[in-house]
Design an enzyme around this catalytic site. Structure first.
Site, PDB file in Angstrom:
ATOM      1  N   TRP A 142      30.516  35.382  37.618  1.00 25.19           N
ATOM      2  CA  TRP A 142      30.067  34.688  38.681  1.00 25.19           C
ATOM      3  C   TRP A 142      29.612  35.285  39.772  1.00 25.19           C
ATOM      4  O   TRP A 142      30.076  35.338  41.024  1.00 25.19           O
ATOM      5  CB  TRP A 142      31.471  33.719  39.011  1.00 25.19           C
ATOM      6  N   ASP A 190      45.153  49.475  39.039  1.00 24.09           N
ATOM      7  CA  ASP A 190      45.139  49.110  40.345  1.00 24.09           C
ATOM      8  C   ASP A 190      45.155  50.497  41.295  1.00 24.09           C
ATOM      9  O   ASP A 190      46.514  50.854  41.563  1.00 24.09           O
ATOM     10  CB  ASP A 190      46.115  47.983  40.901  1.00 24.09           C
ATOM     11  N   ASN A 238      21.593  36.033  33.654  1.00 25.52           N
ATOM     12  CA  ASN A 238      21.194  34.770  33.277  1.00 25.52           C
ATOM     13  C   ASN A 238      21.681  33.598  34.529  1.00 25.52           C
ATOM     14  O   ASN A 238      21.061  32.422  34.263  1.00 25.52           O
ATOM     15  CB  ASN A 238      22.059  34.404  32.097  1.00 25.52           C
ATOM     16  N   HIS A 239      22.542  33.970  35.051  1.00 28.83           N
ATOM     17  CA  HIS A 239      23.247  32.744  35.982  1.00 28.83           C
ATOM     18  C   HIS A 239      23.974  33.372  37.146  1.00 28.83           C
ATOM     19  O   HIS A 239      24.312  34.483  37.099  1.00 28.83           O
ATOM     20  CB  HIS A 239      24.417  31.820  35.186  1.00 28.83           C
ATOM     21  N   ASP A 248      36.198  38.015  24.551  1.00 30.11           N
ATOM     22  CA  ASP A 248      35.868  36.633  24.173  1.00 30.11           C
ATOM     23  C   ASP A 248      36.479  36.241  22.719  1.00 30.11           C
ATOM     24  O   ASP A 248      36.006  35.211  22.134  1.00 30.11           O
ATOM     25  CB  ASP A 248      34.461  36.606  23.938  1.00 30.11           C
ATOM     26  N   ASP A 297      40.250  33.922  25.695  1.00 36.97           N
ATOM     27  CA  ASP A 297      40.137  34.106  27.177  1.00 36.97           C
ATOM     28  C   ASP A 297      41.300  32.993  27.893  1.00 36.97           C
ATOM     29  O   ASP A 297      41.028  31.777  27.614  1.00 36.97           O
ATOM     30  CB  ASP A 297      38.809  33.751  27.282  1.00 36.97           C
ATOM     31  N   LYS A 313      21.001  35.802  24.550  1.00 33.11           N
ATOM     32  CA  LYS A 313      20.400  34.457  23.721  1.00 33.11           C
ATOM     33  C   LYS A 313      20.215  33.268  24.768  1.00 33.11           C
ATOM     34  O   LYS A 313      19.377  32.478  24.407  1.00 33.11           O
ATOM     35  CB  LYS A 313      21.698  34.014  22.974  1.00 33.11           C
ATOM     36  N   HIS A 314      20.646  33.408  26.243  1.00 31.51           N
ATOM     37  CA  HIS A 314      20.213  32.250  27.013  1.00 31.51           C
ATOM     38  C   HIS A 314      19.353  32.578  27.989  1.00 31.51           C
ATOM     39  O   HIS A 314      19.131  31.998  28.909  1.00 31.51           O
ATOM     40  CB  HIS A 314      21.688  31.814  27.621  1.00 31.51           C
ATOM     41  N   ASP A 371      40.752  47.916  39.741  1.00 29.65           N
ATOM     42  CA  ASP A 371      39.450  48.478  40.538  1.00 29.65           C
ATOM     43  C   ASP A 371      38.932  49.679  40.120  1.00 29.65           C
ATOM     44  O   ASP A 371      39.334  50.541  39.250  1.00 29.65           O
ATOM     45  CB  ASP A 371      39.906  48.408  42.014  1.00 29.65           C
ATOM     46  N   ARG A 422      25.041  46.575  29.667  1.00 29.91           N
ATOM     47  CA  ARG A 422      25.647  45.737  28.705  1.00 29.91           C
ATOM     48  C   ARG A 422      24.932  44.406  29.263  1.00 29.91           C
ATOM     49  O   ARG A 422      25.352  43.883  30.443  1.00 29.91           O
ATOM     50  CB  ARG A 422      26.863  45.508  28.511  1.00 29.91           C
TER      51      ARG A 422
HETATM   52  C1  NOJ Z   1      29.728  36.103  27.875  1.00 29.03           C
HETATM   53  C2  NOJ Z   1      30.835  36.855  28.464  1.00 29.03           C
HETATM   54  O1  NOJ Z   1      31.130  38.001  27.493  1.00 29.03           O
HETATM   55  C3  NOJ Z   1      31.643  35.894  28.706  1.00 29.03           C
HETATM   56  O2  NOJ Z   1      33.016  36.430  28.942  1.00 29.03           O
HETATM   57  C4  NOJ Z   1      31.297  35.257  29.903  1.00 29.03           C
HETATM   58  O3  NOJ Z   1      32.231  34.056  30.195  1.00 29.03           O
HETATM   59  C5  NOJ Z   1      29.924  34.356  29.500  1.00 29.03           C
HETATM   60  N1  NOJ Z   1      28.925  35.353  28.949  1.00 29.03           N
HETATM   61  C6  NOJ Z   1      29.149  33.879  30.570  1.00 29.03           C
HETATM   62  O4  NOJ Z   1      28.991  35.010  31.599  1.00 29.03           O
HETATM   63 CA    CA Z   2      42.977  47.218  43.962  1.00 33.64          CA
HETATM   64 CA    CA Z   3      19.409  30.537  30.910  1.00 32.25          CA
END
Ligand code: NOJ
Ligand code: CA
Ligand code: CA
Ligand code: NOJ
Length: 715
Positions: A129, A59, A167-168, A356, A400, A260-261, A83, A255
Site C-alpha cells: 500500500w 525485529d 500498479n497501485h 498468497d 493471507d 497482469k494488471h 525490519d 520482483r
Molecule cells: C500480489 C501480491 O503478491 C499480493 O500479496 C498483493 O496483495 C497484491 N498483489 C496487491 O499488491
Molecule cells: Ca523493528
Molecule cells: Ca492497473
C-alpha cells in the site's frame, strides 16, 4: 498540442540525445568474475532466492516499531516489528549462507500508508500500500539501514531483490467507506495526487475489476486499490525515477507485483529505461492458479523483457506432492510443456509456496516429508528456485495473513533446512542446475526420475512421493559417466548410491517409500564453448548484457550478434559482459568464439530495440468487426512487427469506458522514442485471416520522452 501527424503530445519534446559508445576495456586482461559472483546482477541462474515478508522475519530494532493501532504482535493483520536491521543480523549470523541461499527477496521498501484499512482493520505490514515510492517504510528502517542491508548482503555473497508495486497505491474505493489517505501519491513528501480529486489523471477510475478479461484487469482497480495510470506522463516518469533511486543503492533484482494488471507496453518501456543504466534481473508476478498454458501470460513472459514467477511449475508440484490430485507424470508433462512455451524457461522463477497461497506444510496436511521432497524437486528443476521464509521450518498457514506468520525458529538442523543446504550449492558448482535441459529417465504415478544436463555436466534426481511403497528401479539410463555416485544429500531422505556402467545403464536399486536422491557429475576439464544464458534478454545499442555459460576460456575471444561483433567489457571462463552493438533493431542470435577459435551454438532470440522506448497509446475509431475478429497494429519498426502481421501488436482493447469503447480500439505500446514510424491497423479473424486498412500508411513521430496518444480513423 497536436502535430501534423495527428499525435497529441502529453509532454513537450526535448532535445535529449542518447550518447552511446563508452569505450570498452578488453585486450587479453584476465578478469576473475564468474557467473556465480554477487556482482552478476543480470543473471540469477546460479542463485537460490529466499522470499521474506520483512515485517514477519526478525525485529532487529524495536525503536522503529510503529505505535498506535497499526502495531500488535498478536494480530496477524498488523505490524509485528520485523525490519532491515533484523535481516542484516541474520545475514551476519549465517542463517542464509549456511542454507546456500544467495539472494533475498524482501517486501517493497517504499513508504506505505500508516492507517488501518477501515473495511478490514488491516495494516500495510506487507508493503503493498504505497504512499511515497521515494521514501522508506520507516517500520522497516531508514535509508542508512537499507544501505547497511544491501552492503552486508553483498559482503556475504548475497544479492538483494526488492518487491515493487507500480500498479497501485493504497485502497481508495469501497462503497460505504471513507479512506483516510484517499490513495494519495507523494514524491519526497510532496503530494502528487489523490484518488477522489484527480484532475491530473494520476489514477484510473474504472471501479473494481471483475477479472473477466485481460483489459478489465489492467484498467480497473484490484479490490479498490487506487490504480495508477502509468500512461500519464507524470506517473511514467515518477515510476522510472523511483525505481532508479532504489537500484542506485545497489539492489540486484526486482520482483514486480501484479504485472497482469498493467499494460505490457508501459512495462516494456519502463524496463527498457531500467536496463539502460542497470543490468538487473527482473521477474513479474502474473498470478495463475493452474498448470496449463495461458496465452497472455506466456506472451508476457516471452515478449515483455522480464521473467515471470512460474505459477505453472508451482501448481504442478503442489498438485503432485501436496494434494496428490495429480501424478508425477503430470508434473513431468508440465516441465515439458513449459520448456516449449517459455523461450527462456531457465529464467522463470520457481517456488512451491508463497504469501498468497497456503504454505506447503499445510497443503500436505502436516507431512514434513512432502515438504522435503518438494524442495528436492524445486532445487534440481529448471528455473530460479525461491524458498518462502519459514517453510524450511515447516511453518503452516492457509490464506493471507495466516500464511505470513512470524518466523517460528531459525533451526539450522531441521531436515528441510539440511536438504536445502545440501542442494542449493549445486546452482553454483554444477552448471546443469543453472542452465541444463530436462529429460525424464524413469517415471510412474509416484516416482519421477529426471536428468538435467549442460555441456557434459549432469544432475540426476529421483523422487518417490509415496510414503507407503518402495519401487524397484530397473532399466534406468543416464548420461552420468561410468562410475559410482553417492547421493548428494548423503541419504538424508533415504536415498542410496548408484553404479553407472559404460553404456549409461544404472544398476538396479530400490527407491524407498517417500525417498529421494540426487546424483551429480560436474565436468571441469575441456568443456566446449556453451552459452547458458543471456541477460537481460532485450536492450538498446550500448547497453551492457551478460552472457553466462562455460568454456569461454580465460582469454578474451569474441561475441557476435548475428554477423556483428560486440565490444567486450569483461571476459572470464563462465561470464562475459558485452555492449549491445549498434546493429539494426530486431532479433539476433548470439555466438561466443573463444580465443582459440571454437564457437558456441548460437543463442537465439535476443531482442535489440530500435532505441530508447516510450509508451504510446494507439487508438483507432470506427473499426467494426464480426464477432471473433480483433484489431491489431503493425508498422515499420520491430517493436510493431516490421510489417509482419503474424507479429502484430494486440489484440487491441475496446471496453474501457474512460478510454475507448467498440468500435474504437486502443492499446498501449512500447515504441522507439523520437522516431518517425509508419503503421497500419489490421483486423484478424479467429482463423488468422488478415484484413489490412486501405490507403496509405499512417505516420507518427513519437515523443523523445514522456508518453503520447495517437488516434486515427480506420481507413
Ligand atoms: C500480489 C501480491 O503478491 C499480493 O500479496 C498483493 O496483495 C497484491 N498483489 C496487491 O499488491
Ligand atoms: Ca523493528
Ligand atoms: Ca492497473
Ligand atoms: C468485441 C469483441 O472483442 C470482438 O472480438 C468483436 O469482433 C466485436 N466485439 C464485434 O462483435
Amino acid at each position: 498540442m497536436r502535430n501534423k501527424h495527428g499525435v497529441f503530445f502529453t509532454k513537450a519534446v526535448c532535445g535529449f540525445i542518447c550518447t552511446l559508445g563508452m569505450t570498452a576495456g578488453i585486450g587479453s586482461t584476465v578478469f576473475a568474475q564468474t557467473d556465480a559472483d554477487t556482482d552478476n546482477s543480470a543473471s540469477f541462474s546460479t542463485d537460490v532466492i529466499y522470499q521474506i515478508v520483512t515485517d514477519r522475519f526478525a525485529d532487529g530494532d524495536s525503536s522503529n516499531n510503529p505505535s498506535g493501532d497499526i502495531f500488535d504482535k498478536n494480530d496477524m493483520k498488523k505490524y509485528h516489528g520485523g525490519d532491515w536491521a533484523g535481516i542484516t543480523q541474520k545475514i551476519e549470523d549465517g542463517y542464509f549462507s549456511n542454507m546456500g541461499v544467495t539472494a533475498l527477496w524482501i517486501s517493497s521498501p517504499v513508504e506505505n500508508i500508516m492507517t488501518l484499512d477501515p473495511t478490514n482493520q488491516c495494516a500495510s505490514y506487507h508493503g503493498y500500500w504505497a504512499k511515497d515510492f521515494f521514501e522508506t517504510n520507516e517500520a522497516f528502517g531508514t535509508e542508512q539501514d537499507f544501505t547497511n542491508l544491501v552492503d552486508t548482503a553483498h559482503e556475504n555473497g548475497i544479492k538483494i531483490v526488492i518487491d515493487f508495486a507500480p500498479n497501485h497505491t493504497s485502497t481508495a474505493e469501497f462503497a460505504g467507506y471513507t479512506f483516510p489517505e484517499d490513495g494519495a501519491l507523494y514524491r519526497n513528501g510532496s503530494l502528487i495526487g489523490t484518488f477522489s480529486n484527480d484532475s491530473a489523471g494520476i489514477f484510473n477510475h474504472e471501479s473494481w475489476t471483475d477479472y473477466s478479461t485481460y483489459e478489465n484487469g489492467v484498467y480497473h482497480s484490484m479490490y479498490g486499490l487506487a490504480d495508477l495510470n502509468q500512461q500519464n506522463a507524470t506517473v511514467d516518469s515518477y515510476l522510472k525515477e523511483a525505481i532508479d533511486k532504489w537500484l542506485d543503492y545497489g539492489v540486484d533484482g526486482i520482483r514486480v507485483d501484479a504485472v497482469k494488471h498493467m499494460s505490457m507496453g508501459w512495462q516494456t518501456n519502463w524496463l527498457s529505461s531500467i536496463y539502460e543504466d542497470h543490468s538487473v534481473f527482473v521477474f513479474g508476478e502474473w498470478y495463475n492458479g493452474g498448470t496449463g498454458n495461458d496465452s497472455q501470460m506466456t506472451t508476457f513472459a516471452n515478449e515483455s523483457g522480464m521473467s515471470l514467477l512460474d505459477f505453472r511449475y508451482a501448481n504442478a508440484v503442489r498438485n503432485a506432492l501436496g494434494t496428490e490430485s495429480a501424478t508425477m507424470e503430470d508434473l513431468y508433462q508440465v516441465m515439458v510443456d513449459t520448456a516449449s512455451d517459455y523461450e527462456e524457461v531457465n529464467d522463470q522463477v520457481t517456488f512451491i509456496d508463497n504469501h498468497d497461497m497456503s504454505r506447503f506444510m499445510t497443503l500436505a496436511d502436516g507431512n514434513g516429508r512432502d515438504v522435503e521432497n518438494a524442495y528436492v524437486l524445486l532445487l534440481t528443476s529448471r528455473g530460479v528456485p525461491t524458498i518462502y521464509y519459514g517453510s524450511e521450518q515447516y511453518a503452516q498457514g492457509t490464506t493471507d495473513p495466516y500464511n505470513r506468520g512470524d518466523m517460528t525458529s531459525f533451526d539450522e538442523n531441521s531436515t528441510a533446512y539440511k536438504v536445502i543446504s545440501a542442494l542449493s550449492p549445486l546452482r553454483k558448482t554444477n552448471p546443469a542446475a543453472a542452465y541444463g535441459t530436462t529429460q525424464e529417465r524413469w517415471m510412474n504415478d509416484d516416482v519421477l526420475i529426471y536428468e538435467r544436463e549442460f555441456n557434459g555436466s549432469v544432475i540426476l534426481t529421483a523422487v518417490n512421493r509415496n510414503q507407503n511403497q518402495s519401487y524397484s528401479i530397473s532399466g534406468l539410463y543416464t548420461d552420468l559417466p561410468a562410475g559410482n555416485y553417492s547421493d548428494v544429500m548423503n541419504g538424508l531422505l533415504g536415498g542410496n548410491g548408484i553404479t553407472v556402467s559404460g553404456s549409461g545403464a544404472v544398476s538396479n536399486f530400490t527407491l524407498g517409500a517417500g525417498a529421494s536422491a540426487v546424483w551429480e557429475f560436474t565436468k571441469t576439464d575441456a568443456a566446449d564453448v556453451a552459452i547458458g544464458n543471456v541477460d537481460p534478454g532485450m536492450g538498446i545499442a550500448g547497453n551492457e548484457i551478460t552472457i553466462t555459460g562455460r568454456g569461454f576460456g580465460d582469454k578474451a575471444g569474441s561475441v557476435a550478434f548475428g554477423d556483428t561483433t560486440a565490444s567486450v567489457v569483461d571476459w572470464s571462463d563462465s561470464r562475459i559482459t558485452v555492449q549491445i552493438p549498434g546493429v539494426a533493431a530486431g532479433e539476433y542470435a548470439i555466438t561466443v568464439t573463444n580465443a582459440a577459435g571454437s564457437s558456441s551454438d548460437s543463442y537465439a532470440g535476443f531482442d535489440v530495440l530500435t532505441g530508447e522506448q516510450v509508451s504510446v497509446r494507439f487508438m483507432v475509431n470506427n473499426a467494426s468487426t464480426d464477432y471473433g475478429t480483433n484489431v491489431y497494429l503493425v508498422g515499420s519498426v520491430p517493436e510493431l512487427g516490421n510489417w509482419n502481421p503474424s507479429k502484430a501488436i494486440g489484440s487491441f482493447f475496446n471496453s474501457t469506458a474512460s478510454i475507448a469503447s467498440y468500435p474504437t480500439w486502443f492499446y498501449d505500446v512500447s515504441v522507439p522514442a523520437g522516431t518517425t514510424i509508419e503503421y497500419k491497423f489490421v483486423k484478424i479473424d479467429g482463423s488468422g485471416n488478415v484484413t489490412w486498412e486501405s490507403g496509405s500508411n499512417h505516420v507518427v513521430t513519437t515523443p523523445a520522452d514522456g508518453t503520447a496518444t495517437v488516434c486515427v480513423d480506420w481507413q
